[in-house]
Design a protein around this motif. Structure first.
Motif, short mmCIF file in Angstrom:
data_model
loop_
_atom_site.label_atom_id
_atom_site.label_comp_id
_atom_site.label_asym_id
_atom_site.label_seq_id
_atom_site.Cartn_x
_atom_site.Cartn_y
_atom_site.Cartn_z
N ARG A 100 0.81 -1.21 0.00
CA ARG A 100 0.00 0.00 0.00
C ARG A 100 0.85 1.26 0.00
NH1 ARG A 100 -2.23 -4.17 1.87
NH2 ARG A 100 -4.46 -4.56 1.81
N SER A 101 2.15 1.08 -0.15
CA SER A 101 3.07 2.21 -0.10
C SER A 101 3.28 2.82 -1.49
CB SER A 101 4.42 1.75 0.47
OG SER A 101 5.39 2.76 0.32
N THR A 102 2.97 4.09 -1.61
CA THR A 102 3.23 4.80 -2.86
C THR A 102 4.71 4.85 -3.15
OG1 THR A 102 1.27 6.18 -2.48
CG2 THR A 102 2.88 6.98 -4.07
N SER A 103 5.52 4.94 -2.10
CA SER A 103 6.97 5.03 -2.28
C SER A 103 7.53 3.75 -2.90
CB SER A 103 7.64 5.28 -0.93
OG SER A 103 7.28 6.55 -0.43
N VAL A 104 7.07 2.60 -2.44
CA VAL A 104 7.54 1.33 -2.99
C VAL A 104 7.17 1.23 -4.47
CG1 VAL A 104 7.24 -1.18 -2.91
CG2 VAL A 104 7.54 0.10 -0.80
N LEU A 105 5.94 1.62 -4.79
CA LEU A 105 5.49 1.57 -6.18
C LEU A 105 6.31 2.49 -7.07
CD1 LEU A 105 3.47 0.53 -8.27
CD2 LEU A 105 1.94 2.39 -7.61
N ARG A 106 6.55 3.73 -6.60
CA ARG A 106 7.30 4.70 -7.39
C ARG A 106 8.75 4.26 -7.59
NH1 ARG A 106 5.62 9.99 -7.50
NH2 ARG A 106 7.49 10.28 -8.77
N VAL A 107 9.35 3.70 -6.54
CA VAL A 107 10.73 3.22 -6.66
C VAL A 107 10.79 2.05 -7.64
CG1 VAL A 107 12.60 2.06 -5.43
CG2 VAL A 107 11.47 4.02 -4.39
N GLY A 108 9.82 1.14 -7.56
CA GLY A 108 9.78 0.02 -8.49
C GLY A 108 9.65 0.48 -9.93
N SER A 140 6.50 -10.13 -6.51
CA SER A 140 5.11 -9.85 -6.88
C SER A 140 4.92 -8.40 -7.31
CB SER A 140 4.19 -10.15 -5.69
OG SER A 140 4.29 -11.50 -5.30
N LEU A 141 5.73 -7.50 -6.75
CA LEU A 141 5.63 -6.09 -7.10
C LEU A 141 6.26 -5.80 -8.45
CD1 LEU A 141 5.21 -2.99 -6.34
CD2 LEU A 141 7.53 -3.12 -5.43
N MET A 142 7.49 -6.30 -8.66
CA MET A 142 8.27 -5.86 -9.82
C MET A 142 7.96 -6.62 -11.10
SD MET A 142 11.97 -4.89 -8.15
CE MET A 142 12.52 -4.14 -9.70
N ALA A 143 7.55 -7.89 -11.00
CA ALA A 143 7.28 -8.66 -12.22
C ALA A 143 6.18 -8.02 -13.08
CB ALA A 143 6.91 -10.09 -11.86
N PRO A 144 5.04 -7.59 -12.51
CA PRO A 144 4.04 -6.92 -13.34
C PRO A 144 4.54 -5.59 -13.92
CG PRO A 144 3.07 -7.64 -11.27
CD PRO A 144 4.55 -7.78 -11.13
N LEU A 145 5.37 -4.87 -13.15
CA LEU A 145 5.92 -3.61 -13.64
C LEU A 145 6.81 -3.85 -14.85
CD1 LEU A 145 6.86 -1.82 -10.28
CD2 LEU A 145 4.85 -1.45 -11.71
N ILE A 146 7.57 -4.95 -14.83
CA ILE A 146 8.45 -5.29 -15.95
C ILE A 146 7.62 -5.58 -17.20
CG2 ILE A 146 9.97 -7.11 -16.83
CD1 ILE A 146 11.18 -7.25 -14.01
N GLN A 147 6.56 -6.35 -17.04
CA GLN A 147 5.73 -6.66 -18.21
C GLN A 147 5.07 -5.41 -18.78
OE1 GLN A 147 3.17 -10.15 -17.23
NE2 GLN A 147 4.44 -11.12 -18.78
N ASN A 148 4.64 -4.51 -17.91
CA ASN A 148 4.04 -3.26 -18.40
C ASN A 148 5.07 -2.41 -19.13
OD1 ASN A 148 1.48 -3.82 -17.41
ND2 ASN A 148 1.88 -2.88 -15.42
N ALA A 149 6.29 -2.35 -18.59
CA ALA A 149 7.34 -1.54 -19.22
C ALA A 149 7.77 -2.13 -20.56
CB ALA A 149 8.54 -1.44 -18.29
N ALA A 150 7.59 -3.44 -20.76
CA ALA A 150 7.99 -4.09 -22.00
C ALA A 150 6.97 -3.92 -23.13
CB ALA A 150 8.24 -5.57 -21.75
N LYS A 151 5.82 -3.33 -22.83
CA LYS A 151 4.80 -3.13 -23.86
C LYS A 151 5.12 -1.89 -24.69
CE LYS A 151 0.97 -5.32 -21.35
NZ LYS A 151 -0.34 -5.10 -20.70
#
Length: 457
Positions: A100-108, A140-151
């Motif tokens: 639920r941390s915005t900071s973790v999401l932004r850093v990722g 769990s946090l970074m894997a979806p971010l990687i797939q989104n960035a690869a689009k």
């Protein structure tokens, strides 16, 4: 069974284990065993095949030991099972605040959206650092971010970028097992081996982790040297969010060290007290200005119950694995087998080099590293004269656990990435990272030799 009941059992188990570890009353040790058994009974109706197989194996071993009149080994195995379960519950609770941390999401997001020449090191080091206090939550946090960035903008996926980034995540994350006190590997090993040099484990483990991430970087550059790279527009450095995440990580580690120094607790036990406190403070700090404190705190219990079923499955799997590893050493006639080998003539570095191979091979047939590490730990302590120092053995077992995460399709991190990305576990490991794992193993053999020669510490 409702999530509320499961969440209550998780809290009861954790409280009983902490009390049993700090107080002299036998009632808490008995209660922790009882709570673990209750948790298993409550969660098995929704369990996966993994938990059912582990349960059957644990019951079979218990039957053999009971028939032999060795109830002490059963009780000892249940103590270890309850301890491991409580450890993963208390540390995984950090996810409630982290997710639920915005900071973790932004850093990722920042780590993923780096230029091509710094993308690997950012993802690998980011997965490593976030993994220290998020554990598998970092995956769990970074894997979806990687797939989104690869689009791409046209909706297609840059498969090369996806593969390189997911491999970087796995290669960076796995090495936290060498040194991070928040990992289950350290909790397991520090429970089995008490007479070791923690400072040496930390220094050598951290240094080796950096070395392995750099090895991953060079191998990535070599593997993709003929492939053109693509870059998404980089994001500005979220300095405030980076500082917040680093402060949480530093607070967790420094508070654990302080509590250990003040009370004399083991590192794992100190961490089990500190992690829930850090989780609560972090959760409170996330309150928005428009939300009252009482209303904000009411959201903690629903967040815990939402994760209760999955958390219970992990706790049961890890607890039963510990139980099996402990009791297996009582069932198998280990001492006659050990008598066949004269360890006095076995070089220390060779002994250490064999341990990661055993753990990795076991992972290929779905044997949990915990089972093998606990079993090997029990067996090693039966050897009259060890060919290597206990501190070095702990490091080698941690290294084997890390290699298994890179080379075994059944490793937890691999299964989490596969579930998130829909990429087969065999492709993530055998296809993408087996050769890197082999190179890492060769480097580790050199580290083992240096350790035994006294060149490191």
């Amino acid at each position: 069974m409702s999530a509320t009941i499961v969440a209550t059992l998780l809290l009861m188990l954790s409280g009983c284990v902490l009390a049993a570890q700090t107080l002299t009353w036998d009632v808490f040790a008995i209660a922790s065993k009882f709570a673990f058994v209750l948790l298993c009974c409550a969660s098995l109706p929704r369990a996966t095949s993994r938990e059912w197989v582990l349960t059957v194996a644990a019951l079979a071993l218990s039957g053999v030991l009971f028939a032999a009149g060795n109830t002490v080994a059963i009780a000892s195995g249940l103590d270890l099972a309850a301890y491991f379960s409580a450890f993963i519950v208390l540390l995984t609770a950090l996810k409630i605040a982290a997710e639920r941390s915005t900071s973790v999401l932004r850093v990722g997001q920042f780590l993923i959206r780096q230029p091509a020449n710094t993308r690997f090191i950012a993802t690998a080091s980011g997965g490593h650092v976030l993994g220290v206090f998020l554990n598998f939550g970092a995956i769990s946090l970074m894997a979806p971010l990687i797939q989104n960035a690869a689009k791409r903008d046209d909706g297609t996926v840059d498969r090369h970028m996806e593969r390189r980034q997911l491999s970087a995540l796995l290669r960076g994350f796995s090495w936290i097992l060498l040194w991070a006190p928040t990992t289950l590997s350290q909790a397991v090993l520090l429970t089995l081996f008490t007479d070791i040099e923690l400072g040496k484990i930390f220094a050598v483990g951290l240094g080796t982790s950096v070395l392995m991430i750099l090895l991953g970087l060079f191998y990535d550059r070599f593997e993709w040297r003929k492939t053109p790279t693509s870059s998404a527009p980089p994001l500005p450095v979220p300095l405030l969010h980076v500082l917040k995440v680093m402060s949480v990580c530093a607070t967790l580690i420094l508070s654990t060290a302080a509590l250990k120094a003040i009370t004399g607790f083991s590192t794992a036990l100190a961490l089990m007290f500190v992690a829930p406190a850090v989780t609560a403070i972090w959760f409170v700090a996330q309150r928005s200005q428009n939300t009252g404190m009482a209303q904000h705190l009411k959201g903690f219990w629903p967040a815990l119950t939402a994760d209760a079923q999955g958390l219970a499955r992990s706790a049961i799997a890890l607890g039963l694995s510990g139980f099996i590893g402990r009791t297996l050493a009582e069932v198998i006639p280990v001492e006659p087998l050990l008598s066949l080998v004269d360890f006095a003539y076995v070089p220390g570095w060779l002994f250490l080099a064999v341990l990661p191979i055993l753990i990795t091979l076991g992972g290929q047939i779905a044997l949990s590293p915990i089972i093998l590490v606990v079993f090997i730990g029990q067996v090693v302590q039966m050897v009259p004269a060890l060919p290597a120092e206990p501190t070095h053995i702990v490091f080698a077992l941690s290294a084997g656990w890390a290699i298994s995460m890179l080379a075994s399709p059944n490793a937890t991190a691999t299964l989490l990435i596969s579930a998130t990305t829909k990429i087969a576990p065999t492709r993530l490991t055998w296809g993408w990272n087996l050769r890197y794992g082999g190179l890492a193993y060769l480097v580790l053999v050199g580290v083992f030799a240096a350790l035994e020669a006294g060149l490191l510490g």
